[in-house]
Every structure is written in structure tokens, then in C-alpha cells.
Design a protein around this motif. Structure first.
Motif, PDB file in Angstrom:
ATOM      1  N   UNK A  16     -44.872  32.776 -19.507  1.00 54.60           N
ATOM      2  CA  UNK A  16     -43.679  32.271 -19.257  1.00 54.60           C
ATOM      3  C   UNK A  16     -43.059  33.311 -17.987  1.00 54.60           C
ATOM      4  N   UNK A  17     -43.481  34.569 -18.053  1.00 52.53           N
ATOM      5  CA  UNK A  17     -43.018  35.672 -17.000  1.00 52.53           C
ATOM      6  C   UNK A  17     -43.631  34.964 -15.456  1.00 52.53           C
ATOM      7  N   UNK A  18     -44.954  34.735 -15.642  1.00 48.67           N
ATOM      8  CA  UNK A  18     -45.467  34.171 -14.427  1.00 48.67           C
ATOM      9  C   UNK A  18     -44.782  33.035 -13.977  1.00 48.67           C
ATOM     10  N   UNK A  19     -44.685  32.285 -14.695  1.00 51.53           N
ATOM     11  CA  UNK A  19     -44.014  30.881 -14.355  1.00 51.53           C
ATOM     12  C   UNK A  19     -42.522  31.161 -13.572  1.00 51.53           C
ATOM     13  N   UNK A  20     -41.988  32.276 -14.340  1.00 47.83           N
ATOM     14  CA  UNK A  20     -40.436  32.481 -13.689  1.00 47.83           C
ATOM     15  C   UNK A  20     -40.673  33.086 -12.335  1.00 47.83           C
ATOM     16  N   UNK A  21     -41.786  34.246 -12.158  1.00 46.16           N
ATOM     17  CA  UNK A  21     -41.882  34.561 -10.817  1.00 46.16           C
ATOM     18  C   UNK A  21     -42.350  33.451 -10.063  1.00 46.16           C
ATOM     19  N   UNK A  22     -43.227  32.603 -10.471  1.00 49.79           N
ATOM     20  CA  UNK A  22     -43.882  31.726  -9.375  1.00 49.79           C
ATOM     21  C   UNK A  22     -42.553  30.831  -9.042  1.00 49.79           C
ATOM     22  N   UNK A  23     -41.480  30.639  -9.874  1.00 48.91           N
ATOM     23  CA  UNK A  23     -40.300  29.826  -9.341  1.00 48.91           C
ATOM     24  C   UNK A  23     -39.592  30.666  -8.402  1.00 48.91           C
ATOM     25  N   UNK A  24     -39.276  31.917  -8.647  1.00 46.63           N
ATOM     26  CA  UNK A  24     -38.693  32.697  -7.899  1.00 46.63           C
ATOM     27  C   UNK A  24     -39.288  32.854  -6.555  1.00 46.63           C
ATOM     28  N   UNK A  25     -40.573  32.803  -6.462  1.00 43.57           N
ATOM     29  CA  UNK A  25     -41.319  32.955  -4.946  1.00 43.57           C
ATOM     30  C   UNK A  25     -41.141  31.922  -4.188  1.00 43.57           C
ATOM     31  N   UNK A  26     -40.602  30.528  -4.853  1.00 44.55           N
ATOM     32  CA  UNK A  26     -40.334  29.509  -4.028  1.00 44.55           C
ATOM     33  C   UNK A  26     -38.949  29.335  -3.175  1.00 44.55           C
ATOM     34  N   UNK A  27     -38.192  30.310  -3.512  1.00 44.82           N
ATOM     35  CA  UNK A  27     -36.958  30.243  -3.059  1.00 44.82           C
ATOM     36  C   UNK A  27     -36.925  30.828  -1.629  1.00 44.82           C
ATOM     37  N   UNK A  28     -35.778  30.222  -0.784  1.00 46.24           N
ATOM     38  CA  UNK A  28     -35.931  30.824   0.607  1.00 46.24           C
ATOM     39  C   UNK A  28     -35.416  32.284   0.650  1.00 46.24           C
ATOM     40  N   UNK A  29     -34.754  32.671  -0.247  1.00 48.36           N
ATOM     41  CA  UNK A  29     -34.519  34.295  -0.335  1.00 48.36           C
ATOM     42  C   UNK A  29     -35.647  35.186  -0.460  1.00 48.36           C
ATOM     43  N   UNK A  30     -36.612  34.603  -1.723  1.00 53.09           N
ATOM     44  CA  UNK A  30     -37.825  35.390  -1.799  1.00 53.09           C
ATOM     45  C   UNK A  30     -38.698  35.473  -0.575  1.00 53.09           C
ATOM     46  N   UNK A  31     -38.865  34.373   0.010  1.00 56.26           N
ATOM     47  CA  UNK A  31     -39.761  34.304   1.155  1.00 56.26           C
ATOM     48  C   UNK A  31     -39.312  34.891   2.330  1.00 56.26           C
ATOM     49  N   UNK A  32     -37.882  34.978   2.737  1.00 58.21           N
ATOM     50  CA  UNK A  32     -37.593  35.897   3.433  1.00 58.21           C
ATOM     51  C   UNK A  32     -37.582  37.463   3.346  1.00 58.21           C
ATOM     52  N   UNK A  33     -37.398  37.666   2.101  1.00 59.35           N
ATOM     53  CA  UNK A  33     -37.679  39.172   1.722  1.00 59.35           C
ATOM     54  C   UNK A  33     -39.050  39.485   1.844  1.00 59.35           C
ATOM     55  N   UNK A  34     -40.023  38.557   1.523  1.00 55.25           N
ATOM     56  CA  UNK A  34     -41.484  38.841   1.531  1.00 55.25           C
ATOM     57  C   UNK A  34     -41.754  39.055   3.156  1.00 55.25           C
ATOM     58  N   UNK A  35     -41.223  38.200   3.941  1.00 57.19           N
ATOM     59  CA  UNK A  35     -41.484  38.367   5.496  1.00 57.19           C
ATOM     60  C   UNK A  35     -40.881  39.360   5.931  1.00 57.19           C
ATOM     61  N   UNK A  36     -39.959  39.891   5.660  1.00 52.27           N
ATOM     62  CA  UNK A  36     -39.125  41.011   6.092  1.00 52.27           C
ATOM     63  C   UNK A  36     -39.729  42.253   5.584  1.00 52.27           C
ATOM     64  N   UNK A  37     -40.436  42.393   4.486  1.00 54.63           N
ATOM     65  CA  UNK A  37     -41.080  43.445   3.895  1.00 54.63           C
ATOM     66  C   UNK A  37     -42.261  43.518   4.779  1.00 54.63           C
ATOM     67  N   UNK A  38     -43.026  42.617   5.091  1.00 53.00           N
ATOM     68  CA  UNK A  38     -44.275  42.560   6.065  1.00 53.00           C
ATOM     69  C   UNK A  38     -43.874  42.997   7.273  1.00 53.00           C
ATOM     70  N   UNK A  39     -42.816  42.515   7.959  1.00 48.75           N
ATOM     71  CA  UNK A  39     -42.364  42.912   9.255  1.00 48.75           C
ATOM     72  C   UNK A  39     -42.178  44.283   9.273  1.00 48.75           C
ATOM     73  N   UNK A  40     -41.149  44.948   8.410  1.00 49.34           N
ATOM     74  CA  UNK A  40     -40.962  46.342   8.237  1.00 49.34           C
ATOM     75  C   UNK A  40     -42.202  47.050   8.290  1.00 49.34           C
ATOM     76  N   UNK A  41     -43.271  46.471   7.387  1.00 51.60           N
ATOM     77  CA  UNK A  41     -44.465  47.532   7.348  1.00 51.60           C
ATOM     78  C   UNK A  41     -45.232  47.456   8.941  1.00 51.60           C
ATOM     79  N   UNK A  42     -45.057  46.303   9.359  1.00 46.76           N
ATOM     80  CA  UNK A  42     -45.706  46.258  10.737  1.00 46.76           C
ATOM     81  C   UNK A  42     -44.975  47.304  11.749  1.00 46.76           C
ATOM     82  N   UNK A  43     -43.454  47.264  11.649  1.00 44.64           N
ATOM     83  CA  UNK A  43     -42.791  48.290  12.547  1.00 44.64           C
ATOM     84  C   UNK A  43     -42.954  49.546  12.322  1.00 44.64           C
ATOM     85  N   UNK A  44     -43.243  49.745  10.983  1.00 45.87           N
ATOM     86  CA  UNK A  44     -43.412  51.228  10.719  1.00 45.87           C
ATOM     87  C   UNK A  44     -44.687  51.768  11.180  1.00 45.87           C
TER      88      UNK A  44
END
Length: 144
Positions: A16-44
């Protein structure tokens, strides 16, 4: 009397927990945050060369290694949020470390450039980590 055996991966709470996180990862908010985290790492990672403080070897190596770690976490969150969600705490920790590192690494590296770069980047990374935690906690729910 034989006892039934089951694998932890099949436990209903974990499924159930993995299903909840899988649903969360499909939201535009989560995808944007994941991308921004990657970009922040590359900038750093490249910030010593962009901002121009490569003469401080300790901070250059620190930002390089911290940037790689952050970019890898961002990539892991983007690929498998349901399995990598726990790394959101590490994003917060890396953000806090980035803010403090100009004063904690060896040598006198606390110049205006290094402080501004690391404090702003680290603050953004810390906030990204908190937002990732909130998205995972919300679990893709529409309300509440």
C-alpha cells in the motif's frame, strides 16, 4: 505444524505504501521537484567553475561530491520515487550541509561568492527536500 512464510515485499502495508508513493510520483508537482533536485545537484557540481571559486580546493571538492550525490538522488527519485522516497531526508541533509559548508570545510573559504552560492543553493535544496517529503506524505491524494 507448519507456519506460513511470506516475503516482506508482499506485506499489505508495504504494498500500500509503495502504491501511494507511485501515485504521488505521477503528479506534476512531484515530477517538477524531482527535476529541480537533479538540476540543483548539477548546479552545485559545477558551481565552483561557474561562480569562480576553484582556488578553494576543499570547497570545490565538497561542492563537486555533494552535487554528484544530490544529482544521483534526484535521478533516483525520478526513476523510482516509490522506492527512493526515503532519500528525501538526505536531500534535506545535503541542503543543510551545503549551507554550512563554507564555514565547516578546511581552510578560509568563507568569501562572499562561496557564502552566497552555497547558502542560496543549500536553502533551495533543503526546501526541495521538505517539499518532496510533503508530496510523498500526501501520496497523490487530490485533497488533504
Amino acid at each position: 505444524m507448519a507456519t506460513p512464510t511470506s516475503r516482506i515485499e508482499e506485506h499489505p502495508d508495504l504494498v500500500g505504501m509503495r502504491a501511494r508513493y507511485a501515485r504521488a510520483s505521477t503528479t506534476p508537482t512531484a515530477q517538477g521537484l524531482e527535476s529541480l533536485t537533479l538540476l540543483a545537484g548539477l548546479f552545485l557540481l559545477v558551481s565552483p567553475w561557474i561562480v569562480g571559486f576553484t582556488r578553494f580546493d576543499a570547497l570545490t571538492v565538497n561542492n563537486f561530491v555533494t552535487g554528484i550525490a544530490l544529482a544521483v538522488i534526484g535521478l533516483a527519485l525520478g526513476v523510482a520515487f516509490e522506492r527512493a522516497y526515503g532519500l528525501s531526508w538526505a536531500v534535506c541533509a545535503l541542503g543543510a550541509w551545503t549551507v554550512l559548508s563554507p564555514w565547516l570545510v578546511s581552510g578560509n573559504v568563507d568569501t562572499t561568492r562561496t557564502i552566497l552560492t552555497n547558502v542560496i543553493t543549500g536553502g533551495i535544496v533543503f526546501l526541495l527536500g521538505l517539499a518532496l517529503l510533503a508530496v510523498g506524505r500526501k501520496g497523490g491524494k487530490k485533497n488533504g
